[in-house]
Design an enzyme around this catalytic site. Structure first.
Site, PDB file in Angstrom:
ATOM      1  N   GLU A   1      42.183  41.328  15.264  1.00  0.00           N
ATOM      2  CA  GLU A   1      43.586  41.216  14.913  1.00  0.00           C
ATOM      3  C   GLU A   1      43.806  39.932  14.118  1.00  0.00           C
ATOM      4  OE1 GLU A   1      46.397  41.039  18.159  1.00  0.00           O
ATOM      5  OE2 GLU A   1      48.085  41.279  16.812  1.00  0.00           O
TER       6      GLU A   1
ATOM      7  N   GLY B   1      44.889  32.257  22.098  1.00  0.00           N
ATOM      8  CA  GLY B   1      44.775  32.302  23.554  1.00  0.00           C
ATOM      9  C   GLY B   1      43.806  33.374  24.017  1.00  0.00           C
ATOM     10  N   ALA B   2      44.036  34.588  23.576  1.00  0.00           N
ATOM     11  CA  ALA B   2      43.197  35.702  24.002  1.00  0.00           C
ATOM     12  C   ALA B   2      43.523  36.932  23.162  1.00  0.00           C
ATOM     13  CB  ALA B   2      43.434  36.015  25.478  1.00  0.00           C
ATOM     14  N   MET B   3      42.768  38.014  23.382  1.00  0.00           N
ATOM     15  CA  MET B   3      42.977  39.218  22.589  1.00  0.00           C
ATOM     16  C   MET B   3      42.832  40.460  23.457  1.00  0.00           C
ATOM     17  SD  MET B   3      43.703  40.475  19.690  1.00  0.00           S
ATOM     18  CE  MET B   3      43.951  42.237  19.595  1.00  0.00           C
TER      19      MET B   3
ATOM     20  N   HIS C   1      49.629  38.635  30.185  1.00  0.00           N
ATOM     21  CA  HIS C   1      49.999  39.028  28.820  1.00  0.00           C
ATOM     22  C   HIS C   1      49.027  40.068  28.259  1.00  0.00           C
ATOM     23  CE1 HIS C   1      51.809  38.151  24.799  1.00  0.00           C
ATOM     24  NE2 HIS C   1      50.600  38.516  24.389  1.00  0.00           N
ATOM     25  N   GLU C   2      47.751  39.766  28.309  1.00  0.00           N
ATOM     26  CA  GLU C   2      46.771  40.689  27.716  1.00  0.00           C
ATOM     27  C   GLU C   2      46.729  41.996  28.492  1.00  0.00           C
ATOM     28  OE1 GLU C   2      46.128  39.658  24.893  1.00  0.00           O
ATOM     29  OE2 GLU C   2      46.531  37.534  25.229  1.00  0.00           O
TER      30      GLU C   2
ATOM     31  N   GLU D   1      54.452  41.882  20.589  1.00  0.00           N
ATOM     32  CA  GLU D   1      54.327  40.506  21.090  1.00  0.00           C
ATOM     33  C   GLU D   1      55.595  40.008  21.784  1.00  0.00           C
ATOM     34  OE1 GLU D   1      51.632  39.369  21.601  1.00  0.00           O
ATOM     35  OE2 GLU D   1      50.284  40.322  20.178  1.00  0.00           O
TER      36      GLU D   1
END
Ligand code: ARG
Ligand code: ZN
Length: 865
Positions: free
Chosen positions: A118, A258-260, A294-295, A317
């Site tokens: 992404e 942060g992360a995916m 979140h993820e 998001e």
């Protein structure tokens, strides 16, 4: 070069199936793909695939080599013409992961292969239709040396593992859910594995796997707990269940963000996975809980329903940040989560809205998509979702979510589709509300009031206005939900009897430029609370008296309002001093702070925030042209005036708070937070006492939160113990990059004349690597975004230092360069000579040859605004 939302066109072709074979090699990875391609609609346009930094080795259609004259390559596309309506395309390319320092596409993180696709990174892996509205089923075969890479992972379920004749191993993964390529992931490496399981509400067992660097298993438990809590929370609050049999999370050290949320295989910045009490602070633990949540929540809001195009990023998001914020609020059950979320909006998002990169939560024009993973799209986007939640109520919002999934599961959709589901499920008109998706800028709402004793009526008059932003001149009135309250002089809440009905929770909708609201049966002139819970991301002004603000801060039933009242009061005097209008903070204001510090009915977490001064960033967003040094001096003055009064209470509070044992529950976290607030007031009042306290806290504490509190205060006040504590910390943690980030950050914000020489020493340390985003960010943002005094040094040397780092990062990692340059792009905020010096640095960067697209967009906008 900019792409426009208004130019969106549905794809000419789609791909519904892809088979990938990836043969791992550090410098020469071979990627073979078989795409099942279908023409969409009637047209004879060619197939244009995206691809960057790929070496094309072969190209076949339906098994036949494609002749040279039938295809054409540029540095970002592969165009194939004269093709049928349904075809199979076989492509072989090679890529060089070892040379990939941008950390986008396939790269190496400390010897492990991993991917970040992404927004548009898949095109660095193979030629493809790299856009989120092309959804395909992926099968991925990874081939490599099993000794070197015991774990070879991709999305979905592992369906085969074979030993090849040449000794290599092939592992095949299949993801049953069609997905856009930005959700593709591959990881190969040697890890320690923490395993657990979760039984979903319908009784399915999901295997949970957390992969961490060797030797880090003692730091993985909290992330695993958070994952299980997230899964349970989404079932309970939204009825949403996980949909694969396996959920994997891999922690890597080199990661831009942060992360995916890659389907079934999240890749995380190790900062948001690894923690134990001796190496991580309370804040770190909170960060893990919210990013893991979140993820995980993206699995429904992002993956099952995805974005039609990247302009719609906030669809997933904004919504997912809102969901992770609610999750954290529910986990801690505390009002301070909201305060901390609002502080981000006020200190960072308001700045973005007033700066050169201003954009609506749904941008209309984008040059480099990576530049739009912003606090506007994410956090203001979450505020916009929260406003819908406020207007519709929890049940109404849930009905809207249910309808959204009923309509759009498996699709790539727009923000309009989301709003339509909310409207249709509730028969609620949000057409005017949608200005929030179209307009950048922070609306300003001004309120005046009038009390009529004879008729016992109280009248509020509202007006709203949104200032022009860099991207748009004309603004319309928007739909602003204001959660109201009225209080008597003792701070008791009054019943609200209005002429026009308020929605649940006393929410009033301001829709027009101006409006009036009358309350009946009000016995005396009340104190209004006008934005309870920060019910809209706006600036609100009402001419409160000091007494009213003190009343609200002491008594209001809404934690955010209490904090906001105290911040407003303090900001009033900080500006007064900065402007030279007054010299002293009135004694009643100081007395108010003392009363708060002594009030045993305020919980510790809230008290800690009530005792904090407004931040420099927050203050910068309250004015246009700022003399930064006058502002810093004013902050200094107010601290010195307040500290003696707070000294005694803070000293006794501090020693009481030290009695408690370390634990990670909310009450203990609150105690540590309050004791840090107290320690900083003590340091302001009496450096010698603080020196001893910091030294002994550092020595006696068994946890990172307290040790870092000691170090932070020693550093901020440049106490005598500073340098020996910093050395001790370095000795203890030098081999641990994540922990050294804290040390690097402190070095960056060291408020000392020696800071420039010190930066040179620190940059030369073996653990500092510009190629590692966490290291780079800790030191560089520590200096440029937190060390106001020296970043804005009179001779411009702070700007030049940053500018040099940006030039180095431009070629190493454009995404990180484009983020870290932010403080310079704010040059218009400042008076001369700062503004002129900052602008000169930007001009110099703009001249760089090989300037990345990322920096080109941001620097260009900040110079032309
Ligand atoms: N979707 C990810 C998240 O919000 C962030 C990906 C950021 N990627 C980027 N290129 N900026 O969790
Ligand atoms: Zn996200």
């Amino acid at each position: 070069k900019a792409k426009l939302l208004s130019d969106y066109q549905a794809p000419d072709f789609t791909i519904d199936q892809i088979e990938l074979t990836i043969e791992l090699d550090a410098e020469n990875t071979k990627v073979t793909s078989t795409l099942r391609v279908q023409r969409q609609g009637k047209h004879d346009r060619p197939l244009i695939l995206d691809g960057e930094q790929l070496q094309l080795q072969s190209l076949h259609i339906d098994g036949q080599a494609v002749p040279q004259q039938q295809y054409h390559q540029t540095d970002s596309t592969l165009t194939i013409s004269d093709i049928g309506d349904e075809l199979t395309v076989d492509i072989v390319v090679t890529i060089n992961p070892a040379a990939n320092t941008s950390l986008e596409g396939l790269y190496l993180s400390d010897g492990a292969f991993c991917t970040q696709c992404e927004a548009e990174g898949f095109r660095k892996i193979t030629y493809y239709l790299d856009r989120p509205d092309v959804l395909a089923r992926f099968t991925t075969k990874i081939i490599g040396d099993v000794e070197q890479f015991p774990f070879m992972l991709s999305n979905g379920n592992q369906i085969a593992k074979q030993q090849l004749a040449d000794g290599r191993t092939a592992v095949t993964w299949q993801d049953p859910f069609p997905k856009p390529c930005y959700l593709f992931a591959l990881v190969a490496g040697d890890f320690d594995l923490l395993e657990d399981s979760f039984t979903t509400m319908s009784g399915r067992d999901v295997c949970l796997q957390l992969f961490v660097d060797k030797g880090n298993l003692d730091r993985a438990d909290y992330a695993m707990e958070s994952l299980k809590n997230s899964m349970a929370w989404d079932e309970k609050v939204y009825g949403l269940e996980y949909d694969l049999d396996i959920y994997m999370v891999v922690a890597v050290d080199f990661f831009n963000m942060g992360a995916m949320e890659n389907k079934g295989l999240n890749v995380f910045n190790s900062k948001y996975v690894l923690a134990n009490p001796s190496s991580a602070t309370d804040q770190d633990f909170n960060g893990i809980e919210s990013v893991i949540g979140h993820e995980y929540f993206h699995n429904w809001t992002g993956n099952r329903v995805t974005c039609r195009d990247w302009f719609q990023l906030s669809l997933k998001e904004g919504l997912t940040v809102f969901r992770d914020q609610c999750f954290s609020e529910d986990m801690t059950g505390s009002a301070v989560n909201r305060i901390d979320d609002v502080a981000i909006i006020r200190s960072h998002q308001f700045a973005e809205d007033a700066g050169p990169m201003a954009h609506p939560i749904r941008p209309q024009s984008v040059i480099e998509m990576n530049n739009f993973y912003t606090v506007t799209v994410y956090n203001k986007g979450a505020e916009v979702i929260r406003m819908m939640h406020t207007l519709l109520g929890a049940d109404g919002f849930r009905r809207g979510m249910d309808l959204y999934f009923e309509r759009h599961d498996g699709q790539a959709v727009t923000c309009d589709d989301f709003v339509a589901a909310m409207e249709d499920a509730n028969s609620f008109d949000l057409s005017h509300f949608k200005t929030w998706y179209q307009q950048a800028g922070t609306p300003e709402v001004t309120v005046t009031d009038h009390y009529d004793a004879d008729s016992q009526t109280y009248t509020l008059e509202f007006s709203q206005q949104t200032p022009a932003t860099a991207d748009q001149a004309d603004k319309k009135a928007t739909h602003v939900p204001l959660r109201l309250g009225l209080y008597d002089s003792d701070g008791a809440a009054l019943p609200l009897n209005t002429d026009s009905p308020l929605t649940d929770g006393n929410v009033y909708s301001l829709i027009t430029d101006t409006d009036t609201l009358v309350f009946n049966g009000v016995a005396s002139h009340p104190t209004p609370a006008l934005l309870k819970g920060f019910s809209a991301p706006i600036k609100l002004s009402y001419d409160y008296s000091d007494e009213q603000l003190l009343t609200l801060s002491q008594h209001c039933d809404d934690g955010f309002t209490r904090w906001d009242a105290m911040q407003t009061l303090l900001a009033r005097y900080i500006w007064g001093i900065a402007d030279g209008v007054i010299n002293e903070v009135p004694t009643q204001v100081i007395a108010g702070l003392v009363a708060i510090s002594q009030n045993q009915h305020i919980d510790d977490a809230l008290k800690a925030r009530l005792l904090q001064l407004p931040t420099v960033n927050g203050l910068l967003n309250q004015r246009e042209q700022i003399d930064i040094h006058a502002l810093l001096d004013a902050l200094e003055t107010i601290r010195q005036q307040v500290a003696p009064a707070l000294h005694q209470t803070c000293t006794s509070l501090y020693s009481e708070l030290q009695q408690s044992q370390y634990s990670l529950d909310a009450a203990s976290i609150a105690k540590r937070s309050l004791s840090a607030s107290c320690l900083s007031w003590i340091a302001e009042a009496n450096g010698q006492q603080a020196d001893q306290l910091c030294q002994s806290l550092y020595d006696s504490s068994d946890n990172m939160t307290e040790q870092l509190n000691a170090l932070t205060i020693a550093n901020r006040f440049d106490l005598p113990c500073r340098s020996s504590l910093m050395d001790q910390f370095e000795q203890r943690w030098q081999d641990d990059g994540l922990v050294m980030d804290k040390w690097l950050n402190l070095q960056g914000c060291w408020n000392s004349e020696q800071c420039f020489d010190n930066l040179k020493t620190v940059e030369a340390k073996p653990f500092f690597k510009l190629t590692n985003p966490n290291r780079a960010r800790s030191l560089i943002a520590g200096f440029a975004a937190m060390n106001y005094r020296y970043f804005h040094a009179e001779d411009g040397s702070g700007y030049q230092w940053l500018s040099q780092k940006i030039q180095n990062l431009n070629s190493i990692n454009p995404q990180i360069a484009a983020r870290l340059i932010n403080p310079l792009t704010q040059w218009r905020k400042f008076t001369a000579p700062q503004s002129i010096q900052m602008k000169a640095c930007l001009e110099q960067i703009y001249q760089l040859k090989d300037l990345s697209k990322d920096l080109h967009e941001i620097v260009g906008k900040s110079l032309e605004y």
